[in-house]
Scaffold this motif. Structure first.
Motif, PDB file in Angstrom:
ATOM      1  N   ILE A  78     -24.561  -0.248  11.852  1.00  0.00           N
ATOM      2  CA  ILE A  78     -23.102  -0.302  11.686  1.00  0.00           C
ATOM      3  C   ILE A  78     -22.527   1.112  11.667  1.00  0.00           C
ATOM      4  O   ILE A  78     -21.492   1.379  12.286  1.00  0.00           O
ATOM      5  N   PHE A  79     -23.218   2.030  11.008  1.00  0.00           N
ATOM      6  CA  PHE A  79     -22.775   3.428  10.929  1.00  0.00           C
ATOM      7  C   PHE A  79     -22.644   4.015  12.338  1.00  0.00           C
ATOM      8  O   PHE A  79     -21.636   4.627  12.673  1.00  0.00           O
ATOM      9  N   GLY A  80     -23.646   3.804  13.171  1.00  0.00           N
ATOM     10  CA  GLY A  80     -23.601   4.309  14.544  1.00  0.00           C
ATOM     11  C   GLY A  80     -22.545   3.620  15.387  1.00  0.00           C
ATOM     12  O   GLY A  80     -21.825   4.266  16.154  1.00  0.00           O
ATOM     13  N   PHE A  81     -22.446   2.319  15.244  1.00  0.00           N
ATOM     14  CA  PHE A  81     -21.464   1.551  16.012  1.00  0.00           C
ATOM     15  C   PHE A  81     -20.049   1.981  15.664  1.00  0.00           C
ATOM     16  O   PHE A  81     -19.215   2.184  16.548  1.00  0.00           O
ATOM     17  N   LEU A  82     -19.762   2.118  14.376  1.00  0.00           N
ATOM     18  CA  LEU A  82     -18.397   2.470  13.953  1.00  0.00           C
ATOM     19  C   LEU A  82     -17.986   3.869  14.388  1.00  0.00           C
ATOM     20  O   LEU A  82     -16.805   4.138  14.540  1.00  0.00           O
ATOM     21  N   GLU A  83     -18.949   4.741  14.591  1.00  0.00           N
ATOM     22  CA  GLU A  83     -18.608   6.092  15.037  1.00  0.00           C
ATOM     23  C   GLU A  83     -18.037   6.072  16.450  1.00  0.00           C
ATOM     24  O   GLU A  83     -17.056   6.745  16.748  1.00  0.00           O
ATOM     25  N   ASN A  84     -18.667   5.296  17.326  1.00  0.00           N
ATOM     26  CA  ASN A  84     -18.224   5.222  18.716  1.00  0.00           C
ATOM     27  C   ASN A  84     -18.795   3.947  19.340  1.00  0.00           C
ATOM     28  O   ASN A  84     -19.880   3.973  19.926  1.00  0.00           O
ATOM     29  N   MET A  94     -15.236  -4.170  22.778  1.00  0.00           N
ATOM     30  CA  MET A  94     -14.465  -3.707  21.627  1.00  0.00           C
ATOM     31  C   MET A  94     -13.678  -2.468  22.025  1.00  0.00           C
ATOM     32  O   MET A  94     -14.242  -1.464  22.430  1.00  0.00           O
ATOM     33  N   VAL A  95     -12.361  -2.573  21.920  1.00  0.00           N
ATOM     34  CA  VAL A  95     -11.487  -1.461  22.300  1.00  0.00           C
ATOM     35  C   VAL A  95     -11.052  -0.723  21.032  1.00  0.00           C
ATOM     36  O   VAL A  95      -9.954  -0.893  20.539  1.00  0.00           O
ATOM     37  N   PHE A  96     -11.945   0.092  20.537  1.00  0.00           N
ATOM     38  CA  PHE A  96     -11.701   0.862  19.322  1.00  0.00           C
ATOM     39  C   PHE A  96     -12.388   2.201  19.503  1.00  0.00           C
ATOM     40  O   PHE A  96     -13.573   2.256  19.861  1.00  0.00           O
ATOM     41  N   ALA A  97     -11.657   3.274  19.271  1.00  0.00           N
ATOM     42  CA  ALA A  97     -12.185   4.617  19.503  1.00  0.00           C
ATOM     43  C   ALA A  97     -13.296   4.994  18.533  1.00  0.00           C
ATOM     44  O   ALA A  97     -14.144   5.820  18.846  1.00  0.00           O
ATOM     45  N   GLY A  98     -13.283   4.401  17.355  1.00  0.00           N
ATOM     46  CA  GLY A  98     -14.305   4.716  16.369  1.00  0.00           C
ATOM     47  C   GLY A  98     -13.737   5.457  15.177  1.00  0.00           C
ATOM     48  O   GLY A  98     -12.562   5.831  15.142  1.00  0.00           O
ATOM     49  N   ILE A  99     -14.588   5.668  14.196  1.00  0.00           N
ATOM     50  CA  ILE A  99     -14.224   6.386  12.969  1.00  0.00           C
ATOM     51  C   ILE A  99     -15.133   7.602  12.906  1.00  0.00           C
ATOM     52  O   ILE A  99     -16.354   7.469  12.761  1.00  0.00           O
ATOM     53  N   LYS A 100     -14.552   8.764  13.037  1.00  0.00           N
ATOM     54  CA  LYS A 100     -15.337   9.997  13.122  1.00  0.00           C
ATOM     55  C   LYS A 100     -15.855  10.485  11.776  1.00  0.00           C
ATOM     56  O   LYS A 100     -16.928  11.071  11.703  1.00  0.00           O
ATOM     57  N   LYS A 101     -15.123  10.246  10.694  1.00  0.00           N
ATOM     58  CA  LYS A 101     -15.526  10.774   9.385  1.00  0.00           C
ATOM     59  C   LYS A 101     -16.654   9.933   8.790  1.00  0.00           C
ATOM     60  O   LYS A 101     -16.474   8.744   8.507  1.00  0.00           O
TER      61      LYS A 101
END
Length: 122
Positions: A78-84, A94-101
């Motif tokens: 999940i950590f890797g997926f949410l980043e990008n 999934m059209v989401f840029a991700g969470i960089k922090k």
């Protein structure tokens, strides 16, 4: 776990479910629900997804890439997926840029882990 006055309310490991709930509400809830029996939106309902393989929610039309990815949803994946998402799972819809922090992703994961078991929306 009792909250300390003036404290940050952080759990072991630095993740904060309360902050994660805010992240979910602002960045995820437009496309996802998390409560048990919740409807699919642009993205699937996330109830019970933690510990499950990717592309497994009944009644949602996943991309072929998602269904065939073999990803098991846990803290690391999940950590890797949410980043990008698009880099982590090439071909995802999934059209989401991700969470960089990283801290924000950890907070969100702490919330998702609990909420996907209990069905508690933010």
């Amino acid at each position: 776990m009792a909250k300390k006055k003036g404290g940050k309310g952080k759990k072991k490991g630095g993740a904060n479910e309360k902050k994660g709930a805010k992240v979910f509400k602002t960045k995820c809830s437009q496309c996802h629900t998390i409560e048990e029996g919740g409807s699919h939106k642009q993205g699937p309902n996330l109830f019970g997804f933690y510990g499950r393989s990717s592309g497994a929610a009944d009644g949602y039309s996943y991309s072929t890439a998602n269904k065939k990815s073999g990803v098991m949803w846990n803290d690391d994946s999940i950590f890797g997926f949410l980043e990008n998402p698009k880099k982590f799972m090439k071909g995802t819809k999934m059209v989401f840029a991700g969470i960089k922090k990283p801290a924000e992703r950890k907070d969100l994961i702490a919330y998702l882990k609990k909420a996907s078991e209990t069905g508690t929306p933010p």
